[in-house]
Design a protein around this motif. Structure first.
Motif: not given
Length: 133
Positions: A30, A33-34, A37, A50-51, A54, A76, A79-80, A82-83
């Motif tokens: 986490d 991940l933050r 982002l 987003a975090a 994910a 990741f 996450t990429r 979705r962001h």
């Protein structure tokens, strides 16, 4: 850099064992991940959403994700994607359609088709997953 296509781990970093608990995975990834982002330009509520989205998706697919060869790479990548989609949506560049002719479907047997199939199978109940394996 995490999730940039060149691999997730810096030299020598160990991947989590496939049997680790989700809480361990969450605590380990986490913060990274933050940071990832933030480096991609997410701030405030956008970063938080987003975090959380994910990690929620990782939790939903945790059973299948444990068998993934590199769970952090999956995290990741999700996450990429979705962001990126969220940013495009905010800029009004993404138009949704329900026209089947406009949608691209991966062909069976291709790498993309196999990923889509694996993703769909992960959402099935246990008894159906076992029947397909």
């Amino acid at each position: 850099m995490p999730g940039d296509g060149r691999g997730f781990s810096p030299a020598g970093e160990q991947q989590p064992p496939a049997t680790c608990r989700f809480e361990t995975f969450f605590r380990r990834y986490d913060p990274s991940l933050r940071s990832y982002l933030y480096a991609r330009g997410a701030r405030g509520d956008v970063l938080e959403d987003a975090a959380q989205e994910a990690m929620l998706q990782a939790l939903q697919y945790w059973k299948c994700l444990q068998d993934h060869p590199r769970p952090p790479v999956w995290l990741f990548t999700v996450t990429r994607q979705r962001h990126h989609a969220e940013r495009k949506g905010r800029q009004g560049q993404e138009e949704l359609t329900d026209d089947p002719a406009a949608l691209q479907t991966p062909r069976p047997g291709t790498a993309a088709g196999k990923r889509v199939f694996a993703w769909l199978v992960c959402g099935l109940p246990d008894c159906q997953c076992r029947a397909l394996s």
